[in-house]
Design an enzyme around this catalytic site. Sequence first.
Site, PDB file in Angstrom:
ATOM      1  N   ASP A   1       3.635  -0.537  -5.149  1.00 14.97           N
ATOM      2  CA  ASP A   1       2.345  -0.518  -4.444  1.00 14.97           C
ATOM      3  C   ASP A   1       1.704   0.868  -4.490  1.00 14.97           C
ATOM      4  O   ASP A   1       2.194   1.808  -3.864  1.00 14.97           O
ATOM      5  CB  ASP A   1       2.567  -0.953  -2.991  1.00 14.97           C
ATOM      6  CG  ASP A   1       1.318  -0.774  -2.142  1.00 14.97           C
ATOM      7  OD1 ASP A   1       0.209  -0.717  -2.696  1.00 14.97           O
ATOM      8  OD2 ASP A   1       1.479  -0.688  -0.902  1.00 14.97           O
TER       9      ASP A   1
ATOM     10  N   CYS B   1      -4.813   7.882  -0.019  1.00 17.16           N
ATOM     11  CA  CYS B   1      -3.717   8.195   0.889  1.00 17.16           C
ATOM     12  C   CYS B   1      -3.552   9.704   1.028  1.00 17.16           C
ATOM     13  O   CYS B   1      -3.626  10.425   0.041  1.00 17.16           O
ATOM     14  CB  CYS B   1      -2.457   7.588   0.287  1.00 17.16           C
ATOM     15  SG  CYS B   1      -0.981   8.129   1.086  1.00 17.16           S
TER      16      CYS B   1
ATOM     17  N   THR C   1      -0.859  10.912   3.058  1.00 18.10           N
ATOM     18  CA  THR C   1       0.454  11.074   3.704  1.00 18.10           C
ATOM     19  C   THR C   1       1.201  12.306   3.188  1.00 18.10           C
ATOM     20  O   THR C   1       1.789  13.066   3.956  1.00 18.10           O
ATOM     21  CB  THR C   1       1.323   9.812   3.469  1.00 18.10           C
ATOM     22  OG1 THR C   1       0.658   8.712   4.057  1.00 18.10           O
ATOM     23  CG2 THR C   1       2.706   9.950   4.059  1.00 18.10           C
ATOM     24  N   ARG C   2       1.171  12.490   1.875  1.00 20.65           N
ATOM     25  CA  ARG C   2       1.930  13.612   1.316  1.00 20.65           C
ATOM     26  C   ARG C   2       1.348  14.941   1.789  1.00 20.65           C
ATOM     27  O   ARG C   2       2.085  15.888   2.038  1.00 20.65           O
ATOM     28  CB  ARG C   2       1.926  13.526  -0.210  1.00 20.65           C
ATOM     29  CG  ARG C   2       2.729  12.331  -0.708  1.00 20.65           C
ATOM     30  CD  ARG C   2       2.608  12.156  -2.203  1.00 20.65           C
ATOM     31  NE  ARG C   2       3.293  10.942  -2.631  1.00 20.65           N
ATOM     32  CZ  ARG C   2       3.352  10.527  -3.881  1.00 20.65           C
ATOM     33  NH1 ARG C   2       2.761  11.221  -4.848  1.00 20.65           N
ATOM     34  NH2 ARG C   2       3.995   9.422  -4.194  1.00 20.65           N
TER      35      ARG C   2
ATOM     36  N   GLY D   1       2.752   7.348  -0.278  1.00 25.01           N
ATOM     37  CA  GLY D   1       1.919   8.455  -0.725  1.00 25.01           C
ATOM     38  C   GLY D   1       1.261   8.365  -2.094  1.00 25.01           C
ATOM     39  O   GLY D   1       0.496   9.267  -2.433  1.00 25.01           O
TER      40      GLY D   1
ATOM     41  N   CYS E   1       2.976  -5.034 -24.427  1.00 25.63           N
ATOM     42  CA  CYS E   1       4.065  -5.947 -24.804  1.00 25.63           C
ATOM     43  C   CYS E   1       4.218  -6.027 -26.324  1.00 25.63           C
ATOM     44  O   CYS E   1       5.336  -6.078 -26.834  1.00 25.63           O
ATOM     45  CB  CYS E   1       3.839  -7.328 -24.202  1.00 25.63           C
ATOM     46  SG  CYS E   1       4.125  -7.351 -22.423  1.00 25.63           S
TER      47      CYS E   1
ATOM     48  N   SER F   1      -1.141  -5.801 -24.680  1.00 25.13           N
ATOM     49  CA  SER F   1      -1.023  -4.863 -25.784  1.00 25.13           C
ATOM     50  C   SER F   1       0.280  -4.055 -25.678  1.00 25.13           C
ATOM     51  O   SER F   1       0.997  -3.872 -26.668  1.00 25.13           O
ATOM     52  CB  SER F   1      -2.247  -3.946 -25.785  1.00 25.13           C
ATOM     53  OG  SER F   1      -2.282  -3.234 -26.968  1.00 25.13           O
TER      54      SER F   1
ATOM     55  N   TYR G   1      -2.948   9.769  18.899  1.00 23.16           N
ATOM     56  CA  TYR G   1      -1.586  10.243  18.723  1.00 23.16           C
ATOM     57  C   TYR G   1      -1.221  10.431  17.261  1.00 23.16           C
ATOM     58  O   TYR G   1      -0.183  10.956  16.932  1.00 23.16           O
ATOM     59  CB  TYR G   1      -0.577   9.286  19.382  1.00 23.16           C
ATOM     60  CG  TYR G   1      -0.562   7.929  18.759  1.00 23.16           C
ATOM     61  CD1 TYR G   1       0.328   7.617  17.727  1.00 23.16           C
ATOM     62  CD2 TYR G   1      -1.454   6.949  19.178  1.00 23.16           C
ATOM     63  CE1 TYR G   1       0.314   6.380  17.136  1.00 23.16           C
ATOM     64  CE2 TYR G   1      -1.468   5.708  18.600  1.00 23.16           C
ATOM     65  CZ  TYR G   1      -0.581   5.419  17.570  1.00 23.16           C
ATOM     66  OH  TYR G   1      -0.598   4.191  16.985  1.00 23.16           O
TER      67      TYR G   1
ATOM     68  N   GLY H   1      -5.260   8.786   5.765  1.00 26.66           N
ATOM     69  CA  GLY H   1      -6.047   8.166   4.715  1.00 26.66           C
ATOM     70  C   GLY H   1      -7.408   8.818   4.688  1.00 26.66           C
ATOM     71  O   GLY H   1      -7.823   9.431   5.662  1.00 26.66           O
TER      72      GLY H   1
ATOM     73  N   GLY I   1      -1.045   3.854  -6.706  1.00 26.80           N
ATOM     74  CA  GLY I   1      -0.955   4.831  -7.789  1.00 26.80           C
ATOM     75  C   GLY I   1      -1.370   4.321  -9.151  1.00 26.80           C
ATOM     76  O   GLY I   1      -1.263   5.047 -10.138  1.00 26.80           O
TER      77      GLY I   1
HETATM   78  P1  5GP Z   1      -4.126   2.532  -4.865  1.00 25.70           P
HETATM   79  O1  5GP Z   1      -3.995   1.332  -5.718  1.00 25.70           O
HETATM   80  O2  5GP Z   1      -5.501   2.673  -4.289  1.00 25.70           O
HETATM   81  O3  5GP Z   1      -3.666   3.795  -5.528  1.00 25.70           O
HETATM   82  O4  5GP Z   1      -3.121   2.329  -3.637  1.00 25.70           O
HETATM   83  C1  5GP Z   1      -3.249   1.223  -2.768  1.00 25.70           C
HETATM   84  C2  5GP Z   1      -2.229   1.369  -1.656  1.00 25.70           C
HETATM   85  O5  5GP Z   1      -2.458   2.562  -0.887  1.00 25.70           O
HETATM   86  C3  5GP Z   1      -2.262   0.284  -0.608  1.00 25.70           C
HETATM   87  O6  5GP Z   1      -1.704  -0.914  -1.039  1.00 25.70           O
HETATM   88  C4  5GP Z   1      -1.491   0.934   0.538  1.00 25.70           C
HETATM   89  O7  5GP Z   1      -0.105   0.824   0.363  1.00 25.70           O
HETATM   90  C5  5GP Z   1      -1.857   2.404   0.389  1.00 25.70           C
HETATM   91  N1  5GP Z   1      -2.847   2.790   1.419  1.00 25.70           N
HETATM   92  C6  5GP Z   1      -3.997   2.182   1.725  1.00 25.70           C
HETATM   93  N2  5GP Z   1      -4.650   2.845   2.706  1.00 25.70           N
HETATM   94  C7  5GP Z   1      -3.881   3.882   3.040  1.00 25.70           C
HETATM   95  C8  5GP Z   1      -4.005   4.932   4.009  1.00 25.70           C
HETATM   96  O8  5GP Z   1      -4.974   5.056   4.744  1.00 25.70           O
HETATM   97  N3  5GP Z   1      -2.964   5.812   4.066  1.00 25.70           N
HETATM   98  C9  5GP Z   1      -1.873   5.704   3.262  1.00 25.70           C
HETATM   99  N4  5GP Z   1      -0.893   6.579   3.413  1.00 25.70           N
HETATM  100  N5  5GP Z   1      -1.743   4.753   2.307  1.00 25.70           N
HETATM  101  C10 5GP Z   1      -2.735   3.853   2.212  1.00 25.70           C
END
Ligand code: 5GP
Length: 346
Positions: free
Chosen positions: A219, A186, A188-189, A181, A317, A315, A286, A291, A221
Amino acid sequence: MNKIEYGMKLDFSNVLIRPKRSTINSRSEVSLERTFKFKYSPLEWKGTPIISANMDTTGTFEMYQILKKHKIVTATHKFYNEFDYLEALNEGGLDPDYFMVSTGIGPGSLERLEKIFKYIDCHWICIDIANGYIKSLVDFCKKVREKFPKKRIIAGNVVTREMVEELILEGQVDIVKIGIGPGAACTTRLKTGVGMPQLSAIIECADAAHGVRGHIIGDGGITCPGDMSKAFGGGADFVMVGSAFAGHDETPGDIRTGSDGKQYKSFHGMSSKKAMETHYGKMATYRSSEGRELLIPYKGPLETTVLDYLGGLRSTCTYINAPSIKEMPKCTTFIQVSQQLNTSLV
Ligand code: 5GP
């Protein structure tokens, strides 16, 4: 077990890094390269532990051409087939240490991997599904380890200790990918109510993984170089970046002018309606789309952004007396804050 876990979980924006007396006088004294030995794979890796996300906007061969110069890894998206890899190999070469082949776990996934590895050499496999808590992920990981015992195998995504241990010990993966999330594209949340603030997830999962000689990737955020420093400071061995590496000359799509007169490029999540329609022809009925598609500011050449991130890390560091990325967790103390930036003029 308590129905509610008290104790605030934290995102990057909830903390700052406490500066410390430092004997590192210049950014040029900082090393951003790390060498890793992995739990299962005998293949050592040396490079800058940043990974471009396996999205169809950032996990491309165009990105790879720029990022490999900085020893940054590109996780290529799962819609490339063996012929696409062959073409890339013939055109500009492919260094087996600086790109990852990504896969889901659906029917035909293992066969696709076998086909690709028949033609090209790559040391990394990234097994990536949105919900890394399902049993079939662990089973698939085991099969991939059996078939490819020497490769560095990654699996995700999860955000809690027990599933990190399960994937490393049962799934026999070297590295677990952390994040549910936090991604910019994303939802999801919003759609499910499920997630975990990313910094706390990294801290908990790094501890779990390191306890069993595994590694993690933080990964999603990352919105600015400071976030990346916080991810490494929290214990992430690698950091994966999507949106912050998107919006460049090297990423797909046209530059559009917004109603504010500024320039933008389109960016979308891999389970967005846009991605589903592009790669599968239609939305799977389904599932709800977790996203979204959004416009992000156009940022010019990727190289400029990469140098900005690498400069930011160096920096950080110097502020915390860390001679290298490896030393960052040891040298980092977080301060919980109610406001991290002065936004009065934004
Ligand atoms: P960002 O660097 O853009 O904040 O996050 C990248 C990450 O967002 C990706 O590596 C992957 O884990 C996640 N992500 C990418 N596409 C989607 C999506 O459609 N839905 C969700 N829940 N996560 C995504």
